[in-house]
Design a protein around this motif. Structure first.
Motif, PDB file in Angstrom:
ATOM      1  N   GLY A   1      39.542  34.354  36.622  1.00  0.00           N
ATOM      2  CA  GLY A   1      39.824  34.436  35.190  1.00  0.00           C
ATOM      3  C   GLY A   1      38.620  34.781  34.338  1.00  0.00           C
ATOM      4  N   GLY A   2      37.480  35.072  34.970  1.00  0.00           N
ATOM      5  CA  GLY A   2      36.302  35.464  34.208  1.00  0.00           C
ATOM      6  C   GLY A   2      35.443  34.286  33.806  1.00  0.00           C
ATOM      7  N   GLY A   3      34.513  34.555  32.881  1.00  0.00           N
ATOM      8  CA  GLY A   3      33.518  33.552  32.511  1.00  0.00           C
ATOM      9  C   GLY A   3      33.712  32.931  31.153  1.00  0.00           C
TER      10      GLY A   3
ATOM     11  N   ALA B   1      43.896  32.658  39.025  1.00  0.00           N
ATOM     12  CA  ALA B   1      44.283  33.589  37.971  1.00  0.00           C
ATOM     13  C   ALA B   1      44.395  35.014  38.479  1.00  0.00           C
ATOM     14  CB  ALA B   1      43.262  33.514  36.831  1.00  0.00           C
ATOM     15  N   LEU B   2      43.649  35.334  39.549  1.00  0.00           N
ATOM     16  CA  LEU B   2      43.719  36.666  40.138  1.00  0.00           C
ATOM     17  C   LEU B   2      43.812  36.493  41.650  1.00  0.00           C
ATOM     18  CD1 LEU B   2      43.558  39.690  39.289  1.00  0.00           C
ATOM     19  CD2 LEU B   2      41.142  39.609  39.928  1.00  0.00           C
ATOM     20  N   THR B   3      44.943  36.857  42.212  1.00  0.00           N
ATOM     21  CA  THR B   3      45.154  36.674  43.645  1.00  0.00           C
ATOM     22  C   THR B   3      45.184  37.992  44.400  1.00  0.00           C
ATOM     23  OG1 THR B   3      47.549  36.655  43.302  1.00  0.00           O
ATOM     24  CG2 THR B   3      46.414  34.521  43.315  1.00  0.00           C
ATOM     25  N   GLY B   4      45.214  39.093  43.712  1.00  0.00           N
ATOM     26  CA  GLY B   4      45.237  40.400  44.348  1.00  0.00           C
ATOM     27  C   GLY B   4      45.090  41.476  43.303  1.00  0.00           C
ATOM     28  N   LEU B   5      45.256  42.724  43.706  1.00  0.00           N
ATOM     29  CA  LEU B   5      45.145  43.854  42.783  1.00  0.00           C
ATOM     30  C   LEU B   5      46.321  44.786  42.987  1.00  0.00           C
ATOM     31  CD1 LEU B   5      41.336  44.732  43.080  1.00  0.00           C
ATOM     32  CD2 LEU B   5      42.471  43.504  41.222  1.00  0.00           C
ATOM     33  N   PRO B   6      46.964  45.215  41.902  1.00  0.00           N
ATOM     34  CA  PRO B   6      48.063  46.165  42.038  1.00  0.00           C
ATOM     35  C   PRO B   6      47.527  47.553  42.338  1.00  0.00           C
ATOM     36  CG  PRO B   6      47.595  45.787  39.723  1.00  0.00           C
ATOM     37  CD  PRO B   6      46.699  44.857  40.492  1.00  0.00           C
ATOM     38  N   GLY B   7      48.330  48.349  43.000  1.00  0.00           N
ATOM     39  CA  GLY B   7      47.938  49.723  43.246  1.00  0.00           C
ATOM     40  C   GLY B   7      47.449  49.948  44.656  1.00  0.00           C
ATOM     41  N   ALA B   8      47.157  51.212  44.943  1.00  0.00           N
ATOM     42  CA  ALA B   8      46.729  51.624  46.267  1.00  0.00           C
ATOM     43  C   ALA B   8      45.237  51.880  46.352  1.00  0.00           C
ATOM     44  CB  ALA B   8      47.483  52.894  46.673  1.00  0.00           C
ATOM     45  N   TYR B   9      44.614  52.212  45.218  1.00  0.00           N
ATOM     46  CA  TYR B   9      43.196  52.544  45.199  1.00  0.00           C
ATOM     47  C   TYR B   9      42.581  52.035  43.895  1.00  0.00           C
ATOM     48  CZ  TYR B   9      45.317  56.072  48.250  1.00  0.00           C
ATOM     49  OH  TYR B   9      46.081  56.699  49.204  1.00  0.00           O
ATOM     50  N   ALA B  10      41.314  51.665  43.978  1.00  0.00           N
ATOM     51  CA  ALA B  10      40.536  51.356  42.778  1.00  0.00           C
ATOM     52  C   ALA B  10      39.527  52.469  42.579  1.00  0.00           C
ATOM     53  CB  ALA B  10      39.812  50.020  42.931  1.00  0.00           C
TER      54      ALA B  10
ATOM     55  N   ARG C   1      48.004  31.307  30.012  1.00  0.00           N
ATOM     56  CA  ARG C   1      47.477  30.127  30.705  1.00  0.00           C
ATOM     57  C   ARG C   1      45.943  30.094  30.643  1.00  0.00           C
ATOM     58  NH1 ARG C   1      49.193  28.759  36.968  1.00  0.00           N
ATOM     59  NH2 ARG C   1      48.012  26.790  37.199  1.00  0.00           N
ATOM     60  N   LEU C   2      45.319  31.257  30.811  1.00  0.00           N
ATOM     61  CA  LEU C   2      43.860  31.330  30.706  1.00  0.00           C
ATOM     62  C   LEU C   2      43.391  30.938  29.308  1.00  0.00           C
ATOM     63  CD1 LEU C   2      43.145  34.653  32.650  1.00  0.00           C
ATOM     64  CD2 LEU C   2      42.524  32.342  33.362  1.00  0.00           C
TER      65      LEU C   2
END
Length: 488
Positions: A209-211, A386-395, A450-451
């Protein structure tokens, strides 16, 4: 690289003829951290304020170097009494994403360098100033690794709080999913420990969730068993990009989860730091790591070898070597960047990339990188966060050298992002954000709400400056892309 603390940043321009504006509470700030503070006009101020990205000319109200959590808490309290906020930096890799810091005290964590590895429990606890190379060195003798990224000189805490996308991402997930606890100073200067038993909601927020919840002064996280990996580079001349990029993109979608690679279109400088055969050349490079037995790993990358690279360094390597595999710059440099998550990479998308960064393009874009997603990044982490993965095929991350024409460099990056819009996911990865990015572009609505509730509990006055800014109101994603369909 050792910075001269009296030298002005290279992009600072002519010396100013007016006296630097002094911050509110100047005398109180001067007494912080046992005097380890730099204020505007001090001989060491220019060196202290300089972030890793030299394209960013940040001019904070003060730069303080706390030795521990107690001194960090005192910085927060004193800054708050004088109407100033606080931003935390170890290296300043992500400085371009922050707002102007004129009324902000930059808190440098470089003195908090404790590293403790518990091999029996497979845990590491590190201070806020620890770099990933320090963790790699401490864990390797025990056959363990942390989920570090591609740069050994990136700070552990900042990288992890925003997610942490590294060479084991498709097999082990994001680094934030390995966080088990954190020591944090809240906005009012209160110190606390967050873990699954004591502060479960805060721990959830710190996992990606960042800083924006306070100043993290120590982080505890799981280590993973890995002694060796099959890793290296494959390289072709950039003129082969139209053949190699589509083949890699198709291969990446079918590769097993134990494979994590990146493809880059690189324009390498004629610098002694670059290996002789590659110096001054323009290349297509695929690098990455494969876990598992070398025989199986070799079979996994065989389709890429069939593309006849002129350089092939893939071999069994100590896991500790992965932190330097990517060859990221080892000292501060200037760069502008653009980032997107891509749902697919069809021929039209490849053409769009090559138009900006291919062999025939006259461009200031020195690197276009596509990181392979999927695998564990498609699945929710065991502990949640807060972040469990990333959507998409490529970053995608594109970097341009500002040189004498920063506006032109930015325009080239903007044109690339616009050309790739039809295949861009509605979300972005905050760990790659190198410009002001709305929080709603990084987290979905329920997660963001929530964050914000956690931030309201730990820092209701908004004392800590972080990017993305969780306090932003009405910040919606740029678009609502759907599975690669063009967006009107």
């Amino acid at each position: 690289m050792t910075l001269d603390p009296t030298a002005a940043p290279p992009d600072a321009g002519p010396a100013r003829l007016v006296r630097p504006r002094q911050p509110r509470g100047r005398d109180a700030l001067r007494r912080l951290c046992g005097g380890a503070v730099h204020l505007p006009g001090d001989p060491g101020y220019d060196g202290a304020r300089r972030p890793w990205n030299l394209a960013v000319d940040q001019r904070p109200a003060a730069v303080a170097y706390p030795a521990d959590a107690g001194e960090a808490a005192e910085v927060l309290r004193v800054a708050g009494r004088h109407g100033l906020r606080v931003a935390v930096q170890r290296t300043g890799h992500g400085a371009a994403a922050l707002p102007p810091l004129d009324d902000v005290v930059v808190l440098r964590t470089a003195a908090m360098t404790a590293v403790r590895v518990d091999p029996g429990r497979r845990l590491a606890r590190v201070g806020a100033g620890v770099l990933w190379e320090d963790v790699v060195a401490a864990a390797a003798p025990h056959g363990l690794v942390g989920l570090h990224g591609s740069s050994p000189d990136v700070g552990v805490v900042g990288y992890t709080l925003l997610g942490g996308l590294g060479w084991l991402a498709r097999s082990h997930g994001l680094a934030c999913g390995s966080v088990t606890g954190a020591e944090l100073v809240t906005g009012d200067g209160t110190s606390l420990w967050a873990d699954a038993e004591t502060e479960p909601e805060l721990l959830w927020a710190l996992r990606g969730g960042g800083g924006g919840f306070g100043v993290v002064t120590a982080l505890e996280f799981s280590l993973h068993e890995l002694a060796t990996a099959y890793a290296g580079w494959l390289a072709w001349d950039l003129r082969e990009a139209a053949r190699v990029v589509p083949a890699w993109a198709e291969w990446a979608q079918a590769a097993p989860d134990e494979v994590t690679t990146a493809l880059r279109l690189l324009r390498l400088p004629a610098s002694p730091e670059v290996p002789g055969p590659l110096r001054g050349r323009s290349l297509v490079v695929v690098d990455g790591a494969v876990t598992g037995p070398p025989e199986r790993a070799g079979r996994s990358i065989a389709p890429l070898r069939a593309l006849a690279p002129e350089t092939d360094t893939f071999a069994s390597l100590p896991a500790a070597a992965l932190s330097r595999l990517h060859g990221d710059p080892g000292c501060p440099t200037a760069g502008l960047a653009e980032h997107r998550l891509l749902t697919s990479l069809p021929p039209a998308a490849v053409e769009a990339v090559l138009a900006v960064a291919g062999a025939g393009a006259g461009t200031s874009v020195v690197s276009v990188e596509l990181r392979q997603l999927g695998g564990a990044l498609d699945r929710a982490g065991a502990g949640g966060g807060a972040l469990t993965g990333l959507p998409g095929a490529y970053a995608l991350v594109a970097v341009a050298a500002p040189g004498d024409d920063p506006a032109g460099a930015r325009a080239a990056l903007t044109a690339l992002a616009a050309a790739l819009r039809p295949w861009s996911a509605p979300r972005r990865y905050a760990g790659f954000a190198d410009a002001s990015t709305p929080a709603a572009a990084c987290w979905d609505g329920p997660t963001l709400s929530r964050l914000r509730a956690v931030r309201a509990a730990t820092d209701p006055a908004g004392q800590v400056v972080a990017a993305p800014d969780l306090d932003g109101a009405g910040d919606e994603p740029e678009h609502a892309a759907t599975s690669g369909a063009a967006v009107p």
